[in-house]
Design a protein around this motif. Sequence first.
Motif, PDB file in Angstrom:
ATOM      1  N   UNK A  17       6.680  -7.170 -11.683  1.00 50.86           N
ATOM      2  CA  UNK A  17       7.620  -6.669 -10.682  1.00 50.86           C
ATOM      3  C   UNK A  17       8.221  -5.331 -11.098  1.00 50.86           C
ATOM      4  N   UNK A  19       9.844   5.849  -3.081  1.00 54.14           N
ATOM      5  CA  UNK A  19       8.762   6.812  -3.092  1.00 54.14           C
ATOM      6  C   UNK A  19       7.455   6.125  -3.458  1.00 54.14           C
ATOM      7  N   UNK A  20       6.368   6.868  -3.417  1.00 51.10           N
ATOM      8  CA  UNK A  20       5.053   6.284  -3.721  1.00 51.10           C
ATOM      9  C   UNK A  20       4.780   6.211  -5.223  1.00 51.10           C
ATOM     10  N   UNK A  51       9.875  -7.109   0.477  1.00 53.82           N
ATOM     11  CA  UNK A  51       9.286  -5.777   0.543  1.00 53.82           C
ATOM     12  C   UNK A  51       7.778  -5.929   0.596  1.00 53.82           C
ATOM     13  N   UNK A  63       4.064  -3.769   0.044  1.00 52.62           N
ATOM     14  CA  UNK A  63       3.537  -2.587  -0.648  1.00 52.62           C
ATOM     15  C   UNK A  63       2.044  -2.442  -0.401  1.00 52.62           C
ATOM     16  N   UNK A  75      -1.149   2.680  -3.471  1.00 58.93           N
ATOM     17  CA  UNK A  75      -0.796   4.102  -3.560  1.00 58.93           C
ATOM     18  C   UNK A  75       0.445   4.460  -2.746  1.00 58.93           C
ATOM     19  N   UNK A  76       1.223   3.466  -2.348  1.00 57.12           N
ATOM     20  CA  UNK A  76       2.481   3.721  -1.664  1.00 57.12           C
ATOM     21  C   UNK A  76       3.591   2.944  -2.353  1.00 57.12           C
ATOM     22  N   UNK A  77       4.832   3.373  -2.145  1.00 62.27           N
ATOM     23  CA  UNK A  77       5.959   2.608  -2.654  1.00 62.27           C
ATOM     24  C   UNK A  77       6.241   1.408  -1.766  1.00 62.27           C
ATOM     25  N   UNK A  78       6.967   0.423  -2.277  1.00 58.67           N
ATOM     26  CA  UNK A  78       7.347  -0.730  -1.448  1.00 58.67           C
ATOM     27  C   UNK A  78       8.201  -0.285  -0.260  1.00 58.67           C
ATOM     28  N   UNK A 128      10.839  -1.844   2.830  1.00 57.14           N
ATOM     29  CA  UNK A 128      11.648  -2.990   3.219  1.00 57.14           C
ATOM     30  C   UNK A 128      11.059  -3.664   4.452  1.00 57.14           C
ATOM     31  N   UNK A 162       6.644  -8.456  -2.107  1.00 57.39           N
ATOM     32  CA  UNK A 162       7.614  -8.728  -3.164  1.00 57.39           C
ATOM     33  C   UNK A 162       8.846  -9.389  -2.578  1.00 57.39           C
ATOM     34  N   UNK A 201       7.203 -11.081  -8.980  1.00 51.94           N
ATOM     35  CA  UNK A 201       5.994 -10.389  -9.434  1.00 51.94           C
ATOM     36  C   UNK A 201       5.071  -9.995  -8.295  1.00 51.94           C
TER      37      UNK A 201
END
Lengths: 116, 112
Positions: free
Chosen positions: A42, A108-109, B36, B38, B41-44, B46, B89, B104
């Motif tokens: 995580x 962000x990514x 979240x 994901x 190649x991207x952020x999580x 909401x 997540x 995790x």
Amino acid sequence: DTEVTQTPKHLVMGMTNKKSLKCEQHMGHRAMYWYKQKAKKPPELMFVYSYEKLSINESVPSRFSPECPNSSLLNLHLHALQPEDSALYLCASSQDLGSAANEKLFFGSGTQLSVL
Amino acid sequence: DQQVKQNSPSLSVQEGRISILNCDYTNSMFDYFLWYKKYPAEGPTFLISISSIKDKNEDGRFTVFLNKSAKHLSLHIVPSQPGDSAVYFCAATMEYGNKLVFGAGTILRVKS
């Protein structure tokens, strides 16, 4: 604009190098965060800034040095890192701290960091 | 000690069927929970949240259920779509705290 922009996307550095990760948001958010994520684990909180002041340091080693030059920018300065520091470093922002409603983080990514 | 646990590393579901992702927590002080999503190649991003004063929160195809006595929450996606394939997540916090604790993650694959 609902983006958090991180640069660079990928970084390879040696253990004696000094480098910086950069993060920018223009949503008027006053809280900004650094998270570290190892593969299949995580995201783990490293630092939190609120109104440009360091609010939380999760006992991160001093080889990681955060900086918040203004409300839109967040940097993470890296020096003398170890191979085990290789991970995805995620920046995030939220409207504020202290209220669960504001815990909806915008991420962000990430920067994928490899330390050789 | 993992305070938020997602015990299923992956889940595979047929398009149109229900996806159920589970999450358990151990800290009874947690009173606000979030999911979240994901993509690679991207952020999580909401997805949905629930306060401990509720046992259900619904947003379109996504519903989160909270069972406080069991310290368990679940995310239901109905109907599942191939675009839902991602890592999900679970996260928890205290309402007046400043720290999200993440599980995790569970990899969801929706097959067409």
